[in-house]
Scaffold this motif. Sequence first.
Motif, PDB file in Angstrom:
ATOM      1  N   SER A 169       0.830  -1.212   0.000  1.00  0.00           N
ATOM      2  CA  SER A 169       0.000   0.000   0.000  1.00  0.00           C
ATOM      3  C   SER A 169       0.862   1.259   0.000  1.00  0.00           C
ATOM      4  O   SER A 169       0.519   2.260  -0.629  1.00  0.00           O
ATOM      5  CB  SER A 169      -0.953  -0.001   1.189  1.00  0.00           C
ATOM      6  N   THR A 170       1.988   1.214   0.695  1.00  0.00           N
ATOM      7  CA  THR A 170       2.902   2.355   0.693  1.00  0.00           C
ATOM      8  C   THR A 170       3.460   2.588  -0.704  1.00  0.00           C
ATOM      9  O   THR A 170       3.523   3.734  -1.177  1.00  0.00           O
ATOM     10  CB  THR A 170       4.058   2.125   1.687  1.00  0.00           C
ATOM     11  N   LYS A 213       2.076   1.694  -3.519  1.00  0.00           N
ATOM     12  CA  LYS A 213       0.969   2.135  -4.372  1.00  0.00           C
ATOM     13  C   LYS A 213       0.694   3.628  -4.181  1.00  0.00           C
ATOM     14  O   LYS A 213       0.503   4.364  -5.147  1.00  0.00           O
ATOM     15  CB  LYS A 213      -0.284   1.322  -4.028  1.00  0.00           C
ATOM     16  N   GLU A 214       0.690   4.106  -2.928  1.00  0.00           N
ATOM     17  CA  GLU A 214       0.481   5.520  -2.660  1.00  0.00           C
ATOM     18  C   GLU A 214       1.611   6.371  -3.220  1.00  0.00           C
ATOM     19  O   GLU A 214       1.382   7.465  -3.736  1.00  0.00           O
ATOM     20  CB  GLU A 214       0.359   5.747  -1.153  1.00  0.00           C
ATOM     21  N   PHE A 215       2.838   5.860  -3.112  1.00  0.00           N
ATOM     22  CA  PHE A 215       3.980   6.590  -3.656  1.00  0.00           C
ATOM     23  C   PHE A 215       3.860   6.740  -5.169  1.00  0.00           C
ATOM     24  O   PHE A 215       4.080   7.826  -5.717  1.00  0.00           O
ATOM     25  CB  PHE A 215       5.286   5.881  -3.295  1.00  0.00           C
ATOM     26  N   LYS A 231       1.128   6.650  -6.944  1.00  0.00           N
ATOM     27  CA  LYS A 231       0.000   7.531  -7.233  1.00  0.00           C
ATOM     28  C   LYS A 231       0.398   8.985  -7.034  1.00  0.00           C
ATOM     29  O   LYS A 231       0.080   9.845  -7.856  1.00  0.00           O
ATOM     30  CB  LYS A 231      -1.186   7.185  -6.338  1.00  0.00           C
ATOM     31  N   SER A 232       1.111   9.272  -5.959  1.00  0.00           N
ATOM     32  CA  SER A 232       1.557  10.642  -5.700  1.00  0.00           C
ATOM     33  C   SER A 232       2.521  11.124  -6.772  1.00  0.00           C
ATOM     34  O   SER A 232       2.440  12.276  -7.214  1.00  0.00           O
ATOM     35  CB  SER A 232       2.231  10.729  -4.333  1.00  0.00           C
ATOM     36  N   ASP A 288       0.545  11.822  -9.843  1.00  0.00           N
ATOM     37  CA  ASP A 288      -0.244  13.036  -9.658  1.00  0.00           C
ATOM     38  C   ASP A 288       0.616  14.281  -9.820  1.00  0.00           C
ATOM     39  O   ASP A 288       0.160  15.282 -10.381  1.00  0.00           O
ATOM     40  CB  ASP A 288      -0.910  13.052  -8.279  1.00  0.00           C
TER      41      ASP A 288
END
Length: 78
Positions: free
Chosen positions: A35-36, A38-40, A42-43, A46
């Motif tokens: 999850s970490t 995946k968030e990285f 995505k950020s 973005d």
Amino acid sequence: MLQNIGIPGLILILVIALIIFGPSKLPEIGRAFGSTLKEFKKSASDLVNGDEEKKETKQPEKKTHSKSVETEQSKTVS
């Protein structure tokens, strides 16, 4: 650095992690890491896409602003 590990090195790392954290904690650690990551990603995407979107949104704002100025000028003239 990670290119030189190979399959035996990975197996050794997994065995050490299994001994240290135990079989019940290992899936939780994997999920947290996933999850970490995946968030990285995505950020990061973005940030890259956000710059492009800002450029795209600035162009239509200029057009709408010029239309409103033209409308105000035509009202003043009339």
